[in-house]
Write a protein that holds these residues in place. Structure first.
Motif, PDB file in Angstrom:
ATOM      1  N   ARG A  17       4.184   5.403  -1.323  1.00  0.00           N
ATOM      2  CA  ARG A  17       3.301   4.363  -0.753  1.00  0.00           C
ATOM      3  C   ARG A  17       1.889   4.478  -1.328  1.00  0.00           C
ATOM      4  O   ARG A  17       1.246   3.479  -1.636  1.00  0.00           O
ATOM      5  CB  ARG A  17       3.287   4.507   0.777  1.00  0.00           C
ATOM      6  CG  ARG A  17       2.543   3.437   1.489  1.00  0.00           C
ATOM      7  CD  ARG A  17       3.276   2.089   1.372  1.00  0.00           C
ATOM      8  NE  ARG A  17       2.293   1.050   1.211  1.00  0.00           N
ATOM      9  CZ  ARG A  17       2.410  -0.008   0.426  1.00  0.00           C
ATOM     10  NH1 ARG A  17       3.490  -0.213  -0.273  1.00  0.00           N
ATOM     11  NH2 ARG A  17       1.466  -0.906   0.342  1.00  0.00           N
ATOM     12  N   VAL A  18       1.393   5.699  -1.508  1.00  0.00           N
ATOM     13  CA  VAL A  18       0.049   5.904  -2.073  1.00  0.00           C
ATOM     14  C   VAL A  18       0.010   5.392  -3.511  1.00  0.00           C
ATOM     15  O   VAL A  18      -0.946   4.724  -3.928  1.00  0.00           O
ATOM     16  CB  VAL A  18      -0.352   7.399  -2.011  1.00  0.00           C
ATOM     17  CG1 VAL A  18      -1.653   7.652  -2.738  1.00  0.00           C
ATOM     18  CG2 VAL A  18      -0.431   7.864  -0.565  1.00  0.00           C
ATOM     19  N   THR A  21       0.058   1.527  -3.504  1.00  0.00           N
ATOM     20  CA  THR A  21      -1.252   0.975  -3.135  1.00  0.00           C
ATOM     21  C   THR A  21      -2.229   1.105  -4.299  1.00  0.00           C
ATOM     22  O   THR A  21      -2.991   0.164  -4.604  1.00  0.00           O
ATOM     23  CB  THR A  21      -1.798   1.725  -1.900  1.00  0.00           C
ATOM     24  OG1 THR A  21      -0.857   1.630  -0.844  1.00  0.00           O
ATOM     25  CG2 THR A  21      -3.124   1.141  -1.448  1.00  0.00           C
ATOM     26  N   ASN A  22      -2.221   2.207  -4.983  1.00  0.00           N
ATOM     27  CA  ASN A  22      -3.106   2.429  -6.117  1.00  0.00           C
ATOM     28  C   ASN A  22      -2.786   1.451  -7.250  1.00  0.00           C
ATOM     29  O   ASN A  22      -3.694   0.878  -7.865  1.00  0.00           O
ATOM     30  CB  ASN A  22      -2.968   3.876  -6.590  1.00  0.00           C
ATOM     31  CG  ASN A  22      -4.108   4.292  -7.473  1.00  0.00           C
ATOM     32  OD1 ASN A  22      -4.235   3.756  -8.565  1.00  0.00           O
ATOM     33  ND2 ASN A  22      -4.908   5.245  -7.019  1.00  0.00           N
ATOM     34  N   GLU A  24      -1.335  -1.453  -6.937  1.00  0.00           N
ATOM     35  CA  GLU A  24      -1.719  -2.799  -6.475  1.00  0.00           C
ATOM     36  C   GLU A  24      -3.212  -3.037  -6.676  1.00  0.00           C
ATOM     37  O   GLU A  24      -3.626  -4.106  -7.166  1.00  0.00           O
ATOM     38  CB  GLU A  24      -1.338  -2.947  -5.000  1.00  0.00           C
ATOM     39  CG  GLU A  24      -1.605  -4.330  -4.442  1.00  0.00           C
ATOM     40  CD  GLU A  24      -1.163  -4.446  -2.995  1.00  0.00           C
ATOM     41  OE1 GLU A  24      -1.710  -5.311  -2.301  1.00  0.00           O
ATOM     42  OE2 GLU A  24      -0.281  -3.669  -2.558  1.00  0.00           O
ATOM     43  N   LYS A  25      -4.037  -2.076  -6.343  1.00  0.00           N
ATOM     44  CA  LYS A  25      -5.480  -2.229  -6.499  1.00  0.00           C
ATOM     45  C   LYS A  25      -5.855  -2.448  -7.963  1.00  0.00           C
ATOM     46  O   LYS A  25      -6.729  -3.257  -8.287  1.00  0.00           O
ATOM     47  CB  LYS A  25      -6.213  -1.000  -5.961  1.00  0.00           C
ATOM     48  CG  LYS A  25      -6.263  -0.909  -4.461  1.00  0.00           C
ATOM     49  CD  LYS A  25      -6.997   0.354  -4.046  1.00  0.00           C
ATOM     50  CE  LYS A  25      -6.926   0.549  -2.546  1.00  0.00           C
ATOM     51  NZ  LYS A  25      -7.531   1.812  -2.123  1.00  0.00           N
ATOM     52  N   THR A  40       2.056  -7.580  -2.680  1.00  0.00           N
ATOM     53  CA  THR A  40       2.417  -6.202  -2.372  1.00  0.00           C
ATOM     54  C   THR A  40       3.146  -5.587  -3.562  1.00  0.00           C
ATOM     55  O   THR A  40       3.718  -6.306  -4.382  1.00  0.00           O
ATOM     56  CB  THR A  40       3.291  -6.107  -1.101  1.00  0.00           C
ATOM     57  OG1 THR A  40       3.457  -4.744  -0.743  1.00  0.00           O
ATOM     58  CG2 THR A  40       4.634  -6.724  -1.293  1.00  0.00           C
ATOM     59  N   THR A  41       3.112  -4.284  -3.660  1.00  0.00           N
ATOM     60  CA  THR A  41       3.848  -3.584  -4.720  1.00  0.00           C
ATOM     61  C   THR A  41       4.715  -2.502  -4.072  1.00  0.00           C
ATOM     62  O   THR A  41       4.372  -1.943  -3.018  1.00  0.00           O
ATOM     63  CB  THR A  41       2.900  -2.897  -5.720  1.00  0.00           C
ATOM     64  OG1 THR A  41       2.051  -2.006  -5.026  1.00  0.00           O
ATOM     65  CG2 THR A  41       2.098  -3.902  -6.499  1.00  0.00           C
TER      66      THR A  41
END
Length: 190
Positions: A17-18, A21-22, A24-25, A40-41
């Motif tokens: 998940r981390v 999120t990274n 995706e940013k 979302t990724t």
């Protein structure tokens, strides 16, 4: 590429998940210029190189073998300690049994001397001398009888009648010294 190198392999498998999120940013600003929007990724699978996987498996096997060896050593330690405790208890109980046997023998001899001295009118010392000679002769018979386990054993014993008198005097001195200063019995035996 910026977050994965900072993680250990165990953390990598636990941090999907981390990582998502990274990613995706980083991608949102890049693809927005082309008219795409990322909502979302997902990171569905982390697949390290086969060499890394084999290495991890070998490390886990080594770790489990080390734990198994520790458990085996601990079991052996318990077995040895329990065996020693059992042996100690056996010796202790054997000593108690032997002490009880000697106590019963002494009481029996005391009663025998008392009964014979009353019925025969003889001096208790003379009766004890007779008992001592009888015990000595019984010992000679027991020592001279053939042993079924070993053949050809020999023992040379002084059979001089004066020897019995010396033995009686030694026992008398010993019993007198015990009466004067009885030995201290260790706490664990009382």
């Amino acid at each position: 590429r910026s977050i994965v190198p900072t993680l250990t392999l165990d953390e990598l498998f636990l941090s999907k998940r981390v990582i998502a999120t990274n990613v995706e940013k980083k991608l949102v600003s890049v693809v927005l210029d082309y008219g795409y929007e990322i909502t979302t990724t997902f990171v569905t699978e982390v697949r390290p190189d086969d060499v890394v996987v084999r290495s991890m498996n070998e490390m886990n096997i080594s770790k489990k073998l080390k734990e198994a060896m520790l458990y085996k050593a601990e079991a052996e330690k318990i077995r040895v300690v329990k065996g020693a405790e059992a042996h100690s208890e056996t010796l202790y109980l054997s000593g108690i049994g032997t002490a009880g046997e000697y106590k019963a023998l002494a009481k029996g001899m005391q009663e025998t001397v008392k009964n014979y001295s009353v019925s025969s009118g003889k001096n208790p010392k003379d009766i004890m001398d007779l008992l001592l000679v009888t015990q000595y002769l019984d010992m000679l018979v027991a020592v001279s009888s053939p042993n079924t386990d070993k053949h050809g054993d020999s023992m040379i014993i002084n059979c001089d009648p004066g020897h019995v008198l010396k033995l009686r005097q030694s026992v008398g001195r010993l019993s007198h010294s015990i009466a004067v200063a009885p030995p201290k019995i260790p706490d664990f035996l009382s």
